[in-house]
Design an enzyme around this catalytic site. Structure first.
Site, PDB file in Angstrom:
ATOM      1  N   ILE A  43      43.967  79.950  24.705  1.00  0.00           N
ATOM      2  CA  ILE A  43      44.990  80.995  24.834  1.00  0.00           C
ATOM      3  C   ILE A  43      45.785  80.674  26.092  1.00  0.00           C
ATOM      4  CG2 ILE A  43      45.429  83.471  25.005  1.00  0.00           C
ATOM      5  CD1 ILE A  43      42.505  83.855  23.892  1.00  0.00           C
ATOM      6  N   GLU A  55      36.496  76.970  24.366  1.00  0.00           N
ATOM      7  CA  GLU A  55      35.046  77.085  24.585  1.00  0.00           C
ATOM      8  C   GLU A  55      34.714  78.364  25.353  1.00  0.00           C
ATOM      9  OE1 GLU A  55      37.073  74.593  25.224  1.00  0.00           O
ATOM     10  OE2 GLU A  55      36.081  72.642  25.151  1.00  0.00           O
ATOM     11  N   CYS A  89      34.616  74.336  31.526  1.00  0.00           N
ATOM     12  CA  CYS A  89      33.849  74.790  30.352  1.00  0.00           C
ATOM     13  C   CYS A  89      32.430  74.229  30.364  1.00  0.00           C
ATOM     14  CB  CYS A  89      34.580  74.420  29.064  1.00  0.00           C
ATOM     15  SG  CYS A  89      36.080  75.398  28.834  1.00  0.00           S
TER      16      CYS A  89
HETATM   17  N1  THU Z   1      41.673  73.077  26.390  1.00  0.00           N
HETATM   18  C1  THU Z   1      40.645  73.691  25.734  1.00  0.00           C
HETATM   19  O1  THU Z   1      40.840  74.680  25.014  1.00  0.00           O
HETATM   20  N2  THU Z   1      39.395  73.191  25.908  1.00  0.00           N
HETATM   21  C2  THU Z   1      39.088  72.117  26.680  1.00  0.00           C
HETATM   22  O2  THU Z   1      37.925  71.783  26.858  1.00  0.00           O
HETATM   23  C3  THU Z   1      40.157  71.351  27.318  1.00  0.00           C
HETATM   24  C4  THU Z   1      41.504  71.956  27.276  1.00  0.00           C
HETATM   25  C5  THU Z   1      43.034  73.602  26.210  1.00  0.00           C
HETATM   26  C6  THU Z   1      43.562  74.321  27.412  1.00  0.00           C
HETATM   27  C7  THU Z   1      45.052  74.159  27.236  1.00  0.00           C
HETATM   28  O3  THU Z   1      45.531  75.219  26.432  1.00  0.00           O
HETATM   29  C8  THU Z   1      45.205  72.875  26.461  1.00  0.00           C
HETATM   30  O4  THU Z   1      43.924  72.549  25.964  1.00  0.00           O
HETATM   31  C9  THU Z   1      45.735  71.713  27.283  1.00  0.00           C
HETATM   32  O5  THU Z   1      44.990  71.557  28.446  1.00  0.00           O
END
Ligand code: THU
Length: 125
Positions: A43, A55, A89
């Site tokens: 988000i 995550e 995460c």
């Molecule tokens: N992102 C995740 O949702 N999980 C991760 O482990 C790495 C990055 C998302 C955050 C952001 O919205 C996008 O990926 C680019 O960094």
């Protein structure tokens, strides 16, 4: 719940991503020790640092629901290659289940690694 099914759920969750800035759509499916599954998506926010990863969105839902012991988390995205969890995460997952499986996928290719393998020596108080 097998890991192929968990990956499918993660891909579905990625479809809910709010990612207008990066266009990286990430989904997570978190399996708890009682067999429940909590999903999450990233988000994003125009104040970039306020973004929450998929995550941690899933962990927030699980912990808010009283679940603190995790068996595995599948992570799926529209990016090339396997999408590994970011450092923040990894630390958040290690708080609850340092030996859980991280299920990675790249289309039909699936592999599982231990969180303790990719994030040894987590910070602890
Ligand atoms: N992102 C995740 O949702 N999980 C991760 O482990 C790495 C990055 C998302 C955050 C952001 O919205 C996008 O990926 C680019 O960094």
């Amino acid at each position: 719940m097998d890991y192929i099914e968990l990956v499918k759920i993660a891909y579905t969750a990625a479809g809910m991503a709010y990612a207008p800035y990066s266009d990286a759509k990430v989904g997570a499916a978190l399996l708890t020790d009682d067999g429940s599954v909590y999903t999450g998506c990233n988000i994003e926010n125009s104040s970039y640092g306020a973004t929450i990863c998929a995550e941690r969105a899933a962990v927030s839902k699980a912990v808010s629901d009283g679940k603190r012991s995790f068996t595995a988390i599948a992570i799926a995205s529209n990016l090339d290659g396997f999408t590994y969890p970011c450092g923040i995460c990894r630390q958040v997952l290690a708080e609850f289940s340092p030996d859980m499986d991280i299920v990675l996928c790249d289309g039909n290719e699936i592999k599982a690694v231990r969180l303790s393998e990719i994030f040894p020596n987590a910070f602890k108080l």
